[in-house]
Design an enzyme around this catalytic site. Sequence first.
Site, PDB file in Angstrom:
ATOM      1  N   GLY A 239       0.764  -1.249   0.000  1.00 10.70           N
ATOM      2  CA  GLY A 239       0.000   0.000   0.000  1.00 10.70           C
ATOM      3  C   GLY A 239       0.786   1.285   0.000  1.00 10.70           C
ATOM      4  N   GLU A 273       3.824  -6.778   1.735  1.00 13.96           N
ATOM      5  CA  GLU A 273       3.425  -7.112   0.359  1.00 13.96           C
ATOM      6  C   GLU A 273       3.483  -5.888  -0.545  1.00 13.96           C
ATOM      7  OE1 GLU A 273      -0.550  -8.591   0.832  1.00 13.96           O
ATOM      8  OE2 GLU A 273       0.071 -10.397   1.904  1.00 13.96           O
ATOM      9  N   ARG A 276       3.382  -1.463  -5.797  1.00  7.73           N
ATOM     10  CA  ARG A 276       3.678  -0.197  -6.475  1.00  7.73           C
ATOM     11  C   ARG A 276       5.026   0.419  -6.057  1.00  7.73           C
ATOM     12  NH1 ARG A 276      -0.744   3.086  -7.950  1.00  7.73           N
ATOM     13  NH2 ARG A 276      -1.926   1.980  -6.351  1.00  7.73           N
ATOM     14  N   CYS A 342     -12.172   4.307 -28.768  1.00 13.46           N
ATOM     15  CA  CYS A 342     -13.461   4.984 -28.946  1.00 13.46           C
ATOM     16  C   CYS A 342     -14.214   5.114 -27.627  1.00 13.46           C
ATOM     17  CB  CYS A 342     -14.279   4.231 -29.982  1.00 13.46           C
ATOM     18  SG  CYS A 342     -13.406   4.207 -31.540  1.00 13.46           S
TER      19      CYS A 342
HETATM   20  N1  LLP Z   1      -1.475  -7.049  -1.012  1.00 13.88           N
HETATM   21  C1  LLP Z   1      -2.770  -7.167  -1.369  1.00 13.88           C
HETATM   22  C2  LLP Z   1      -3.600  -8.169  -0.710  1.00 13.88           C
HETATM   23  C3  LLP Z   1      -3.289  -6.314  -2.369  1.00 13.88           C
HETATM   24  O1  LLP Z   1      -4.567  -6.435  -2.695  1.00 13.88           O
HETATM   25  C4  LLP Z   1      -2.461  -5.365  -2.987  1.00 13.88           C
HETATM   26  C5  LLP Z   1      -2.978  -4.477  -4.017  1.00 13.88           C
HETATM   27  C6  LLP Z   1      -1.107  -5.297  -2.586  1.00 13.88           C
HETATM   28  C7  LLP Z   1      -0.654  -6.160  -1.585  1.00 13.88           C
HETATM   29  C8  LLP Z   1      -0.125  -4.356  -3.208  1.00 13.88           C
HETATM   30  O2  LLP Z   1      -0.456  -3.043  -2.970  1.00 13.88           O
HETATM   31  P1  LLP Z   1       0.546  -1.846  -3.393  1.00 13.88           P
HETATM   32  O3  LLP Z   1       1.795  -1.952  -2.559  1.00 13.88           O
HETATM   33  O4  LLP Z   1       0.835  -2.000  -4.826  1.00 13.88           O
HETATM   34  O5  LLP Z   1      -0.247  -0.624  -3.117  1.00 13.88           O
HETATM   35  N2  LLP Z   1      -4.875  -0.957  -9.786  1.00 13.88           N
HETATM   36  C9  LLP Z   1      -4.704   0.008  -8.719  1.00 13.88           C
HETATM   37  C10 LLP Z   1      -4.093  -0.601  -7.490  1.00 13.88           C
HETATM   38  C11 LLP Z   1      -4.844  -1.810  -6.981  1.00 13.88           C
HETATM   39  C12 LLP Z   1      -4.181  -2.451  -5.800  1.00 13.88           C
HETATM   40  C13 LLP Z   1      -4.820  -3.745  -5.455  1.00 13.88           C
HETATM   41  N3  LLP Z   1      -4.201  -4.450  -4.369  1.00 13.88           N
HETATM   42  C14 LLP Z   1      -3.916   1.191  -9.248  1.00 13.88           C
HETATM   43  O6  LLP Z   1      -3.552   1.198 -10.410  1.00 13.88           O
HETATM   44  O7  LLP Z   1      -3.702   2.154  -8.512  1.00 13.88           O
END
Ligand code: LLP
Length: 416
Positions: A239, A273, A276, A342
């Site tokens: 996150g 986890e 991004r 489109c």
């Molecule tokens: N762990 C779980 C259970 C998750 O659902 C996610 C992301 C992560 C870890 C990784 O989160 P991060 O560190 O990447 O924030 N498509 C969206 C983001 C969706 C994230 C979904 N879950 C975007 O483009 O901003």
Amino acid sequence: MDYFEYKDGRLFCEDADITDIAGAVGTPFYLYSKRTLLRHCDIIHRALGEVEHLTCYSVKANSNLAVLALLAAQGIGADVVSGGELFRALKAGFAPEKIVYSGVGKTEAEIEYGLGQNILTFNVESIPELELINDIAGTMGKLAPVALRVNPDIDPKTHPYIATGLRENKFGIPHAQALEGFRLAAGMRNLRVIGVDAHIGSQITELDPFVESAKKLCELVETLKDDGISIEQIDIGGGLGIRYADEIPPEPSEWAGAIVPVLKGMGCRIIFEPGRSLVGNAGILVTKVLYIKRSGDKVFVVVDAGMNDLIRPALYGSQHEIRPVIRIDSEETVVDIVGPVCESADFFAKDRTIPLPGPGDLLAIMGAGAYGFTMSSNYNSRPRCPEVLVEGSTFKVVRERENYEDLIRGEHILVD
Ligand code: LLP
């Protein structure tokens, strides 16, 4: 910090001239920097150095095999959410004992696959899922390692589509029912309860929600201990946000500095986890200007990438910085940068002031390494674009551009 910088007015990825890469592979294409990926990996690892931890990279952010293999070689683990992601992670060389499996809708076949591969943990999101895993493990003669994902009802202060730890979200078991869930799990013969887990959202740019979530998990671990259930592992999800436009997310060291003190004394291994924060700023989408279209008082820069290639602006209204690949000295103009698809949502920027490019000029859409290619589609029957990895001054196509035949693979015309 990343390795996309101008040298004499030309944008480079590490030591490779992006214009040359475009000449060789055509546009549009995703471009990833190996040095940036490794640097981010190292920064996160060092930030967490004080606690026993395992970083499980969230594969959904960027699941290209070459990227995965690079990360796997750093000794980190993976967080997967489907059989397909598990397959990719294993192919890329992640050790099964470093893979956690999250997600609200695991199927029977996916659970069997994970159990068969002896993965580290199933992050379980509901009581019926616990029951199903228990049944399948029984049939397979296995003891399934599980963590319960709790929904701590914390506002991550991010876009509503990527908030996951609020009561109204589908994720996790409500915090108030967690104890009951753990008791149930502990009583199931074919489960081994090893962990607690939460993931409250993505692109989080403040520290408080992380701290609050970590505290709630620690309190839960204490409650469970009093109840006779001992927990070995605390998974606090991913996150951490990155900088796209003017947001100022905490540095990984600040983030770790806030949560590590909360988690440190628990005697548990900590799982993270990140998605991004590892890959987001390690990738860009390079696109070519097709037309400058003037409609009334609007100026549209029409490019050859579309929302099917990068959907984030359309879906979340996200602001990606857009740079000319070769600096230009033209008049600053307010433009919409749009694709060929489109749909009116097919834009990369609206009312953005940039030096007006001309047809044939290349633009770099920055911060596209996470949730870029992985969310791309074939909408409008557009072949998906290639992915290219740079190392120093060399580059390799690590996923080829699709062609028209790829578009119709597996389709059948029914003739009477
Ligand atoms: N762990 C779980 C259970 C998750 O659902 C996610 C992301 C992560 C870890 C990784 O989160 P991060 O560190 O990447 O924030 N498509 C969206 C983001 C969706 C994230 C979904 N879950 C975007 O483009 O901003």
